[in-house]
Design a protein around this motif. Structure first.
Motif, PDB file in Angstrom:
ATOM      1  N   ALA A 101       0.823  -1.214   0.000  1.00  0.00           N
ATOM      2  CA  ALA A 101       0.000   0.000   0.000  1.00  0.00           C
ATOM      3  C   ALA A 101       0.857   1.265   0.000  1.00  0.00           C
ATOM      4  O   ALA A 101       0.540   2.240  -0.691  1.00  0.00           O
ATOM      5  N   TYR A 102       1.945   1.255   0.767  1.00  0.00           N
ATOM      6  CA  TYR A 102       2.815   2.437   0.801  1.00  0.00           C
ATOM      7  C   TYR A 102       3.569   2.586  -0.517  1.00  0.00           C
ATOM      8  O   TYR A 102       3.768   3.706  -0.999  1.00  0.00           O
ATOM      9  N   GLY A 103       3.974   1.479  -1.117  1.00  0.00           N
ATOM     10  CA  GLY A 103       4.625   1.538  -2.425  1.00  0.00           C
ATOM     11  C   GLY A 103       3.732   2.183  -3.466  1.00  0.00           C
ATOM     12  O   GLY A 103       4.174   3.009  -4.266  1.00  0.00           O
ATOM     13  N   VAL A 104       2.450   1.833  -3.435  1.00  0.00           N
ATOM     14  CA  VAL A 104       1.490   2.445  -4.359  1.00  0.00           C
ATOM     15  C   VAL A 104       1.352   3.932  -4.039  1.00  0.00           C
ATOM     16  O   VAL A 104       1.283   4.761  -4.948  1.00  0.00           O
ATOM     17  N   ALA A 105       1.363   4.285  -2.750  1.00  0.00           N
ATOM     18  CA  ALA A 105       1.303   5.708  -2.376  1.00  0.00           C
ATOM     19  C   ALA A 105       2.485   6.471  -2.959  1.00  0.00           C
ATOM     20  O   ALA A 105       2.371   7.646  -3.293  1.00  0.00           O
ATOM     21  N   LYS A 106       3.623   5.786  -3.101  1.00  0.00           N
ATOM     22  CA  LYS A 106       4.822   6.418  -3.657  1.00  0.00           C
ATOM     23  C   LYS A 106       4.892   6.273  -5.178  1.00  0.00           C
ATOM     24  O   LYS A 106       5.841   6.718  -5.803  1.00  0.00           O
ATOM     25  N   GLY A 107       3.896   5.610  -5.776  1.00  0.00           N
ATOM     26  CA  GLY A 107       3.794   5.580  -7.228  1.00  0.00           C
ATOM     27  C   GLY A 107       4.286   4.323  -7.909  1.00  0.00           C
ATOM     28  O   GLY A 107       4.455   4.322  -9.124  1.00  0.00           O
ATOM     29  N   GLY A 108       4.507   3.234  -7.178  1.00  0.00           N
ATOM     30  CA  GLY A 108       4.997   2.021  -7.825  1.00  0.00           C
ATOM     31  C   GLY A 108       4.380   0.760  -7.259  1.00  0.00           C
ATOM     32  O   GLY A 108       3.681   0.787  -6.248  1.00  0.00           O
ATOM     33  N   SER A 147      -2.367   6.595  -2.475  1.00  0.00           N
ATOM     34  CA  SER A 147      -2.457   5.268  -3.107  1.00  0.00           C
ATOM     35  C   SER A 147      -3.604   5.212  -4.102  1.00  0.00           C
ATOM     36  O   SER A 147      -3.432   4.731  -5.224  1.00  0.00           O
ATOM     37  N   GLU A 148      -4.751   5.670  -3.682  1.00  0.00           N
ATOM     38  CA  GLU A 148      -5.913   5.626  -4.573  1.00  0.00           C
ATOM     39  C   GLU A 148      -5.689   6.479  -5.822  1.00  0.00           C
ATOM     40  O   GLU A 148      -6.041   6.069  -6.927  1.00  0.00           O
ATOM     41  N   ALA A 149      -5.104   7.647  -5.644  1.00  0.00           N
ATOM     42  CA  ALA A 149      -4.833   8.518  -6.792  1.00  0.00           C
ATOM     43  C   ALA A 149      -3.796   7.889  -7.717  1.00  0.00           C
ATOM     44  O   ALA A 149      -3.953   7.909  -8.946  1.00  0.00           O
ATOM     45  N   ASN A 150      -2.744   7.300  -7.161  1.00  0.00           N
ATOM     46  CA  ASN A 150      -1.686   6.693  -7.973  1.00  0.00           C
ATOM     47  C   ASN A 150      -2.145   5.413  -8.650  1.00  0.00           C
ATOM     48  O   ASN A 150      -1.691   5.090  -9.753  1.00  0.00           O
TER      49      ASN A 150
END
Length: 174
Positions: A101-108, A147-150
């Motif tokens: 989840a944090y990785g997605v928040a950071k864009g990957g 995360s949701e935005a990315n």
């Protein structure tokens, strides 16, 4: 010890904005199973610890009790859990196709560790390392918004092919 204060109302706002977050390729580690062969339904029966503390260990699935969904094989610890999943898989799937989840928040897209989990508003979230859990928990509402935005932009990217750091995943039991 709760090192990371939360604004519960902020979590509710962030989760209200959350969309269905599991339509791309599911993360599958070298075991060949989604969520490293751990039972995704069983998470919802585990007592969840407060933010800032470790969660209970995930429940291993059984290699003889499986379902295929979203292009991946999920293992379950019981026929009852398999039946629950089969009746409503979307209720149990980890968000972001099992990616951190944090990785997605950071864009990957990076792997999600099945032992680093949290359920928020009825949704299962995974993270990659204990350090990352700390960063994610410092601002869960803000990180979920990111995360949701990315996710909209990276959902169709291929699933991560990386291994989970410092994690040895036994194949499902039996």
């Amino acid at each position: 010890m709760n090192r990371f204060p939360l604004k519960i109302a902020g979590i509710a706002v962030a989760l209200t904005m959350a969309s269905s977050a599991f339509a791309g390729d599911q993360y599958v580690d070298p075991t060949g199973y989604a969520v490293s062969g751990y039972d995704v339904v069983a998470y919802f029966d585990l007592a969840q610890n407060p933010v800032g503390t470790a969660q209970p260990q995930a429940v291993p699935g059984d290699k003889d009790i499986t379902s295929t969904y979203n292009g991946a094989t999920f293992a379950f610890s019981s026929e009852e859990n398999k039946a629950k999943f089969d009746a409503n898989p979307d209720a149990y799937l980890p968000q972001y196709d099992g990616h951190c989840a944090y990785g997605v928040a950071k864009g990957g897209k990076v792997p999600g560790n099945p032992h680093l989990w949290r359920i928020l508003d009825g949704k299962l979230y995974l993270n990659i390392t204990e350090n990352v859990v700390g960063f994610w928990e410092e601002d869960i509402p803000g990180n979920l918004q990111l995360s949701e935005a990315n996710w909209v932009d990276i959902e169709d990217d291929p699933a991560s092919d990386r291994a989970i750091p410092q994690f040895e995943s036994p194949a499902p039991v039996n």
